[in-house]
Design a protein around this motif. Structure first.
Motif, mmCIF file in Angstrom:
data_model
loop_
_atom_site.group_PDB
_atom_site.id
_atom_site.type_symbol
_atom_site.label_atom_id
_atom_site.label_comp_id
_atom_site.label_asym_id
_atom_site.label_seq_id
_atom_site.Cartn_x
_atom_site.Cartn_y
_atom_site.Cartn_z
ATOM 1 N N LYS A 1 -9.165 -12.163 -41.254
ATOM 2 C CA LYS A 1 -10.129 -11.279 -40.695
ATOM 3 C C LYS A 1 -10.833 -10.387 -41.285
ATOM 4 C CE LYS A 1 -10.407 -9.047 -35.612
ATOM 5 N NZ LYS A 1 -11.264 -10.306 -35.233
ATOM 6 N N ALA A 2 -10.708 -9.922 -42.370
ATOM 7 C CA ALA A 2 -11.009 -9.078 -43.289
ATOM 8 C C ALA A 2 -12.347 -9.644 -43.533
ATOM 9 C CB ALA A 2 -11.172 -8.452 -44.203
ATOM 10 N N ASP A 3 -12.289 -10.948 -44.214
ATOM 11 C CA ASP A 3 -13.537 -11.603 -44.563
ATOM 12 C C ASP A 3 -14.361 -12.478 -43.484
ATOM 13 O OD1 ASP A 3 -12.656 -11.659 -47.103
ATOM 14 O OD2 ASP A 3 -11.002 -12.722 -46.775
ATOM 15 N N GLN A 4 -14.025 -12.692 -42.412
ATOM 16 C CA GLN A 4 -14.699 -13.060 -41.486
ATOM 17 C C GLN A 4 -15.030 -11.648 -40.868
ATOM 18 O OE1 GLN A 4 -11.823 -14.920 -38.486
ATOM 19 N NE2 GLN A 4 -10.661 -16.056 -40.214
ATOM 20 N N GLU A 5 -15.632 -10.963 -41.323
ATOM 21 C CA GLU A 5 -15.624 -10.363 -40.392
ATOM 22 C C GLU A 5 -17.533 -9.236 -41.566
ATOM 23 O OE1 GLU A 5 -16.401 -7.844 -37.509
ATOM 24 O OE2 GLU A 5 -14.224 -9.943 -36.580
ATOM 25 N N ALA A 6 -16.857 -10.052 -43.019
ATOM 26 C CA ALA A 6 -17.800 -9.781 -44.084
ATOM 27 C C ALA A 6 -18.673 -11.101 -43.844
ATOM 28 C CB ALA A 6 -17.523 -9.557 -45.534
ATOM 29 N N ARG A 7 -18.405 -12.379 -43.956
ATOM 30 C CA ARG A 7 -19.226 -12.638 -43.030
ATOM 31 C C ARG A 7 -20.561 -12.637 -41.974
ATOM 32 N NH1 ARG A 7 -16.204 -19.665 -42.048
ATOM 33 N NH2 ARG A 7 -16.051 -18.109 -40.560
ATOM 34 N N LYS A 8 -19.349 -12.363 -41.233
ATOM 35 C CA LYS A 8 -20.866 -12.057 -39.850
ATOM 36 C C LYS A 8 -22.047 -11.138 -40.220
ATOM 37 C CE LYS A 8 -19.863 -10.781 -35.052
ATOM 38 N NZ LYS A 8 -19.117 -10.051 -33.510
ATOM 39 N N ALA A 9 -21.204 -9.746 -41.004
ATOM 40 C CA ALA A 9 -21.838 -8.994 -41.657
ATOM 41 C C ALA A 9 -23.218 -9.655 -42.162
ATOM 42 C CB ALA A 9 -20.998 -7.855 -42.119
ATOM 43 N N ALA A 10 -22.977 -10.698 -43.058
ATOM 44 C CA ALA A 10 -24.109 -11.391 -44.108
ATOM 45 C C ALA A 10 -24.610 -11.938 -43.041
ATOM 46 C CB ALA A 10 -23.543 -12.247 -45.440
ATOM 47 N N TRP A 11 -24.295 -12.539 -42.005
ATOM 48 C CA TRP A 11 -25.329 -13.547 -41.226
ATOM 49 C C TRP A 11 -26.114 -12.309 -40.062
ATOM 50 C CZ3 TRP A 11 -20.985 -16.526 -38.655
ATOM 51 C CH2 TRP A 11 -20.203 -17.563 -39.719
ATOM 52 N N GLU A 12 -25.575 -11.150 -39.559
ATOM 53 C CA GLU A 12 -26.591 -10.398 -39.110
ATOM 54 C C GLU A 12 -26.897 -9.489 -40.048
ATOM 55 O OE1 GLU A 12 -23.202 -8.144 -37.552
ATOM 56 O OE2 GLU A 12 -22.830 -8.703 -36.264
ATOM 57 N N ALA A 13 -27.157 -9.486 -41.837
ATOM 58 C CA ALA A 13 -28.166 -8.961 -42.326
ATOM 59 C C ALA A 13 -29.096 -10.037 -42.743
ATOM 60 C CB ALA A 13 -26.979 -8.389 -43.786
ATOM 61 N N GLY A 14 -28.941 -11.559 -42.322
ATOM 62 C CA GLY A 14 -29.703 -12.297 -42.786
ATOM 63 C C GLY A 14 -29.456 -12.840 -44.254
ATOM 64 N N LEU B 1 -21.216 -16.657 -48.679
ATOM 65 C CA LEU B 1 -20.463 -17.822 -49.809
ATOM 66 C C LEU B 1 -19.416 -17.183 -50.168
ATOM 67 C CD1 LEU B 1 -23.416 -19.900 -51.727
ATOM 68 C CD2 LEU B 1 -22.038 -20.113 -48.818
ATOM 69 N N ILE B 2 -17.684 -18.483 -50.257
ATOM 70 C CA ILE B 2 -17.424 -17.821 -50.480
ATOM 71 C C ILE B 2 -17.216 -18.554 -52.624
ATOM 72 C CG2 ILE B 2 -15.318 -17.110 -49.561
ATOM 73 C CD1 ILE B 2 -14.556 -20.202 -49.626
ATOM 74 N N PRO B 3 -16.642 -17.862 -53.672
ATOM 75 C CA PRO B 3 -16.871 -18.792 -54.529
ATOM 76 C C PRO B 3 -17.085 -19.918 -54.926
ATOM 77 C CG PRO B 3 -15.201 -17.013 -55.235
ATOM 78 C CD PRO B 3 -15.507 -16.952 -53.568
ATOM 79 N N LYS B 4 -16.175 -20.675 -54.284
ATOM 80 C CA LYS B 4 -16.110 -22.156 -54.554
ATOM 81 C C LYS B 4 -16.855 -22.832 -53.955
ATOM 82 C CE LYS B 4 -13.148 -23.058 -50.487
ATOM 83 N NZ LYS B 4 -11.139 -23.458 -50.095
ATOM 84 N N GLU B 5 -17.547 -22.303 -52.744
ATOM 85 C CA GLU B 5 -19.110 -22.422 -51.830
ATOM 86 C C GLU B 5 -20.201 -21.967 -52.871
ATOM 87 O OE1 GLU B 5 -17.594 -21.987 -47.771
ATOM 88 O OE2 GLU B 5 -18.284 -20.831 -47.978
ATOM 89 N N TYR B 6 -19.651 -21.336 -53.770
ATOM 90 C CA TYR B 6 -20.975 -20.811 -54.283
ATOM 91 C C TYR B 6 -21.704 -21.706 -55.378
ATOM 92 C CZ TYR B 6 -24.537 -18.316 -57.716
ATOM 93 O OH TYR B 6 -25.325 -17.841 -58.241
ATOM 94 N N ALA C 1 -12.946 -14.365 -51.842
ATOM 95 C CA ALA C 1 -11.985 -14.494 -51.451
ATOM 96 C C ALA C 1 -11.702 -16.158 -51.618
ATOM 97 C CB ALA C 1 -12.034 -14.565 -49.580
ATOM 98 N N PRO C 2 -10.299 -16.649 -51.403
ATOM 99 C CA PRO C 2 -10.136 -18.086 -51.543
ATOM 100 C C PRO C 2 -10.484 -18.881 -50.481
ATOM 101 C CG PRO C 2 -7.997 -16.772 -51.397
ATOM 102 C CD PRO C 2 -9.274 -16.487 -51.194
ATOM 103 N N ASN C 3 -10.686 -18.321 -49.177
ATOM 104 C CA ASN C 3 -11.156 -18.879 -48.274
ATOM 105 C C ASN C 3 -11.550 -18.335 -47.077
ATOM 106 O OD1 ASN C 3 -8.377 -17.968 -46.829
ATOM 107 N ND2 ASN C 3 -8.010 -19.413 -48.061
#
Length: 309
Positions: free
Chosen positions: A105-118, A122-127, A99-101
């Protein structure tokens, strides 16, 4: 020096190095009796024994609040964690969210799911930023570790009076002769600021505490152990800065650690955990405020009594 690979069945019943200890286990204090770590020692020394007791899970255990949600990492923390992962090759996996940022909401949910999975979302520019940082830091870290890495090592030791102590070392060489604290930050833009941060952030005190523990477990390494703080900018050009404390800094840390340990032992033995006294305290103006006022009084004629005809 006893070394143990942690499993759910592991019991901490003697001094040694315990590898792979989950953070929640370390924080709960798995030692047979209340053990002192660096953060509680700092509270005892710099705040009060009451603060140290309040921060210890066995002295003053707190009841978990089911309504409290765990705080989420900041963007800078996720980028820093990813840089650690890429530089050392150990730690949580990176979850790349295409995602670009983070606005949708879908990307925010994906981020939350990643946190919960330990995982580290990151989005590409952060990576790309984390990867650029790691490419600079990795050769430095590899040179210090010499191909030998121990990660997330809990050290447990006892002193001559039988009191228990523990510490959690992020990264060190397998022979325990080089300890590395790698920090990515936006607070450092020069070597002088990095040197200041070692003392402002109590890193020097933690070094002294861990050095005492490792010297107790590995007496042959006493005086031959290096503690290295590697600070790196998160912003380009991601300049690294390698800091080691001076002899004066190590002496200060040793004296403060000894003082904190004595406070702890006295309180644990007596069961008394006093706070600071009520006061009243007399608050004198700091020198900078006096100088500021004197300078203004010297040039601002409007502060003088007016001439009223």
């Amino acid at each position: 020096m006893k070394t143990v690979i942690w499993t759910p069945e592991t019991v901490v019943d003697e001094p040694g190095i315990y590898l792979g200890v989950p953070d929640e286990v370390y924080r709960a204090d798995p030692c047979p009796e209340p053990s002192l770590n660096a953060s509680v020692a700092w509270d005892c020394l710099k705040k009060s024994l009451a603060h140290g007791a309040a921060a210890h899970p066995k002295i003053a255990p707190t009841e978990p609040d089911e309504d409290d949600e765990p705080s989420s990492p900041t963007r800078a923390q996720d980028i820093g964690s990813a840089a650690h992962r890429l530089a050392f090759g150990v730690g949580p996996e990176i979850a790349l969210i295409h995602a670009p940022n983070w606005r949708k909401k879908a990307d925010q949910e994906a981020r939350k799911a990643a946190w919960e999975a330990g995982e580290i979302p990151l989005i590409p520019k952060e990576y790309r930023r984390a990867k650029a940082m790691a490419e600079i830091a990795k050769p430095i870290l590899d040179g210090l570790l010499e191909g030998s890495l121990v990660a997330e090592a809990m050290i447990v030791w006892r002193d001559e009076d039988g009191f228990w102590f523990r510490g959690l070392i992020d990264r060190m060489r397998a022979d325990a002769r080089v300890v590395i604290d790698f920090k990515t930050t936006n607070l450092v833009s020069s070597p002088s600021e990095a040197m200041d941060l070692v003392y402002k952030s109590k890193a020097y005190f933690q070094e002294g505490f861990y050095r005492w523990g490792l010297d107790t477990l590995d007496p042959e390494g006493r005086g031959r152990r290096r503690f290295c703080f590697l600070y790196q900018e998160q912003e380009p050009p991601h300049m690294p800065c390698l800091i080691e404390t001076s002899e004066a800094g190590r002496t200060l840390a040793d004296e403060q650690v000894e003082g904190a340990v004595n406070l702890w032992k006295r309180a644990l033995h007596s069961g008394a955990w006093p706070g600071w006294s009520l006061g009243p305290y007399q608050a004198s103006p700091p020198p900078w405020l006096l100088s500021q006022w004197e300078a203004r009084a010297a040039y601002d004629e409007n502060l003088n009594p007016p001439v009223i005809a």
